[in-house]
Design a protein around this motif. Structure first.
Motif, PDB file in Angstrom:
ATOM      1  N   ALA A 141       1.603   8.480   6.446  1.00 22.87           N
ATOM      2  CA  ALA A 141       0.148   8.505   6.430  1.00 22.87           C
ATOM      3  C   ALA A 141      -0.627   7.337   6.944  1.00 22.87           C
ATOM      4  O   ALA A 141      -1.388   7.347   7.730  1.00 22.87           O
ATOM      5  CB  ALA A 141      -0.315   8.739   4.835  1.00 22.87           C
ATOM      6  N   TYR A 142      -0.042   6.039   6.501  1.00 19.30           N
ATOM      7  CA  TYR A 142      -0.532   4.953   7.170  1.00 19.30           C
ATOM      8  C   TYR A 142      -0.415   4.679   8.596  1.00 19.30           C
ATOM      9  O   TYR A 142      -1.369   4.623   9.581  1.00 19.30           O
ATOM     10  CB  TYR A 142       0.135   3.875   6.512  1.00 19.30           C
ATOM     11  N   TYR A 143       0.780   5.078   9.171  1.00 17.99           N
ATOM     12  CA  TYR A 143       1.276   5.167  10.782  1.00 17.99           C
ATOM     13  C   TYR A 143       0.366   6.101  11.224  1.00 17.99           C
ATOM     14  O   TYR A 143      -0.281   5.763  12.357  1.00 17.99           O
ATOM     15  CB  TYR A 143       2.386   5.357  10.608  1.00 17.99           C
ATOM     16  N   LEU A 189       7.910   6.612   1.632  1.00 20.26           N
ATOM     17  CA  LEU A 189       7.726   6.954   2.693  1.00 20.26           C
ATOM     18  C   LEU A 189       6.689   7.893   3.239  1.00 20.26           C
ATOM     19  O   LEU A 189       6.176   8.072   4.328  1.00 20.26           O
ATOM     20  CB  LEU A 189       9.377   7.859   3.255  1.00 20.26           C
ATOM     21  N   GLU A 190       6.467   8.799   2.269  1.00 23.66           N
ATOM     22  CA  GLU A 190       5.179   9.593   2.477  1.00 23.66           C
ATOM     23  C   GLU A 190       4.062   8.911   2.721  1.00 23.66           C
ATOM     24  O   GLU A 190       2.989   9.143   3.826  1.00 23.66           O
ATOM     25  CB  GLU A 190       5.087  10.616   1.375  1.00 23.66           C
ATOM     26  N   GLY A 226       0.849  -1.176   0.053  1.00 23.74           N
ATOM     27  CA  GLY A 226      -0.115  -0.043  -0.178  1.00 23.74           C
ATOM     28  C   GLY A 226       0.717   1.363  -0.090  1.00 23.74           C
ATOM     29  O   GLY A 226       0.512   2.351  -0.592  1.00 23.74           O
ATOM     30  N   SER A 227       2.120   1.312   0.708  1.00 25.23           N
ATOM     31  CA  SER A 227       2.811   2.440   0.753  1.00 25.23           C
ATOM     32  C   SER A 227       3.520   2.694  -0.703  1.00 25.23           C
ATOM     33  O   SER A 227       3.731   3.732  -0.920  1.00 25.23           O
ATOM     34  CB  SER A 227       3.729   2.305   2.074  1.00 25.23           C
ATOM     35  N   PHE A 228       3.778   1.604  -1.289  1.00 23.43           N
ATOM     36  CA  PHE A 228       4.149   1.873  -2.620  1.00 23.43           C
ATOM     37  C   PHE A 228       3.186   2.042  -3.761  1.00 23.43           C
ATOM     38  O   PHE A 228       3.609   2.428  -4.760  1.00 23.43           O
ATOM     39  CB  PHE A 228       5.059   0.375  -3.167  1.00 23.43           C
ATOM     40  N   THR A 282      10.521   7.241  -6.089  1.00 25.18           N
ATOM     41  CA  THR A 282       9.606   6.203  -5.591  1.00 25.18           C
ATOM     42  C   THR A 282       9.838   5.991  -3.927  1.00 25.18           C
ATOM     43  O   THR A 282       8.897   5.615  -3.302  1.00 25.18           O
ATOM     44  CB  THR A 282      10.180   4.899  -6.227  1.00 25.18           C
ATOM     45  N   LEU A 283      11.103   6.321  -3.499  1.00 23.84           N
ATOM     46  CA  LEU A 283      11.370   6.286  -2.073  1.00 23.84           C
ATOM     47  C   LEU A 283      10.681   7.089  -1.373  1.00 23.84           C
ATOM     48  O   LEU A 283      10.014   7.054  -0.319  1.00 23.84           O
ATOM     49  CB  LEU A 283      12.778   6.333  -1.905  1.00 23.84           C
TER      50      LEU A 283
END
Length: 319
Positions: free
Chosen positions: A89-91, A84-85, A28-30, A79-80
C-alpha cells in the motif's frame, strides 16, 4: 546511516532509528506509529500488537546485509502478512505517485526527452503494480486461508517462488537515461538530481522488500503449509475413529481403555492379565469387545486410536 548490529527485544526502539534511520519506513508497514518515547522494542511491539520476534527478524535481516535468519514456527506469518500488505500500500499509493510528481516537476514536459523519461517511468510503475497486485490477489488470500486452516487448492508458495522475479531492468534503464540527460537549467538540474537520489533510495527499498519475501516470508509459509498438512493427517485419523459424529472411545469401558494402553505398550495377553490383575480369559474377552466396538483389528490401528484419543503420548510409542 547503517549500523550493522543485532538488535534485541530489550533495546530501546529509538536506538534502532538513530542507528538506522531508513527503518522509519518499516515502522509504518508494521503498524508502529512514532511517539514511543523510551520504550523498548518489546514494549513498543506489544503496544502496537506486533510480534516482537518477527519484527526483530525482519529488522536485523534488513540492516545486516541480508543474512537470512533461521525461520521457525515461532515466526508470526500473520505479522509478516500485515507487514507486506502495508508495504504494498505504501509503495503503490504513495511512493510511485510521489516520484512521478517529482519527475514532472523536474522535466520539461514539452521536451521530447522529458516525455520519454516519463513514459519509461510509467512502464516501470505499471510492471511493479502488476507484480504486487498479483501477490495481493493470489498469494495473500492463500496465506490467509492457511492461517484459518482452510485448504488452498492447487496453489502453493512454491508456485509463487517460481514466478517471483525481479523487476529492476526498467528502473536501471530509467536511471541511466536520467544521468545522461540532465537539463541545462540549474533549477531543473537540481530538482532532477534530487529526484534521482529518491529513485536510488526507492530501488534499495524495493530490493529489501523482495529479500524479505524470498528469505523470510516464503520459508515461513512453507513451514505453515507443512503444519497444515500434519493437521490434515490428524483430522483424517480422527475421522477414522469417529463414527456418526460420536467418538467411539466413549463406547469403551475404563478397563477396556486400560487394555488398549497395555496393548500399545507391547504387552502380551498374559502380561496384561498380570498387570491389571485380571484373568487371561477376561483379557481375551476385552480384546474381542474392543475390536467389535472400534472396528480396529491391528496393533497399528489401536496405536493410532490411543494417540488420537489421548490414551498415550506419541513420544512414548515405540515404532
Amino acid at each position: 546511516m547503517r549500523n550493522q548490529k543485532m538488535y534485541e527485544a530489550d533495546d530501546k526502539m529509538i536506538s534502532l532509528i538513530r542507528d538506522n534511520y531508513d527503518l522509519l519506513q518499516m515502522l509504518g508497514s508494521f503498524g508502529i506509529s512514532l511517539g514511543f518515547g523510551d520504550k523498548t522494542v518489546r514494549e513498543t511491539c506489544e503496544m502496537n500488537g506486533v510480534d516482537t520476534h518477527t519484527f526483530l527478524a525482519v529488522v536485523n535481516f534488513t540492516i545486516n546485509g541480508f543474512e537470512a535468519p533461521a525461520v521457525s514456527e515461532q515466526m508470526s506469518v500473520g505479522t509478516l502478512l500485515h507487514y507486506l500488505e502495508a508495504s504494498h500500500a505504501y509503495y503503490l499509493d504513495f511512493q510511485l505517485p510521489f516520484i512521478r510528481r517529482e519527475l514532472e516537476e523536474s522535466l520539461n514536459s514539452r521536451d521530447t526527452m522529458g516525455q520519454l523519461i516519463l513514459r519509461l517511468y510509467d512502464e516501470y510503475a505499471h510492471e511493479i503494480r502488476r507484480h504486487m497486485l498479483y501477490e495481493q490477489k493470489q498469494l495473500f488470500p492463500y496465506v490467509e486461508a492457511l492461517l484459518e486452516g482452510r485448504p488452498g487448492g492447487n496453489y502453493s508458495v512454491e508456485t509463487f517462488s517460481r514466478h517471483h522475479g525481479q523487476t529492476d531492468k526498467l528502473l536501471r534503464e530509467l536511471k541511466s537515461v536520467i544521468i545522461k540527460y540532465l537539463p541545462g537549467d540549474p533549477l531543473l538540474n537540481n530538482k532532477l538530481t534530487a529526484t534521482l537520489h529518491d529513485i536510488y533510495n526507492n530501488e534499495q527499498w524495493l530490493y529489501a522488500h523482495a529479500q524479505v519475501e524470498d528469505k523470510i516470508f516464503v520459508p515461513a509459509i512453507a513451514l505453515l503449509e507443512q503444519k497444515n498438512r500434519r493437521e490434515d493427517v490428524v483430522r483424517n485419523i480422527q475421522d477414522m475413529v469417529f463414527k456418526n459424529g460420536q467418538q467411539q472411545g466413549d463406547a469403551l469401558s475404563e478397563r477396556e481403555r486400560d487394555v488398549v494402553v497395555a496393548l500399545v505398550q507391547g504387552m502380551s495377553n498374559k502380561e496384561i492379565a498380570d498387570h491389571l490383575c485380571i484373568a487371561l480369559n477376561t483379557v481375551i474377552t476385552h480384546r474381542r469387545n474392543i475390536a467389535r466396538k472400534l472396528q480396529i483389528h491391528s496393533a497399528a490401528g489401536l496405536t493410532i486410536y490411543a494417540i488420537v484419543n489421548g490414551l498415550v503420548d506419541i513420544s512414548a510409542v515405540k515404532l
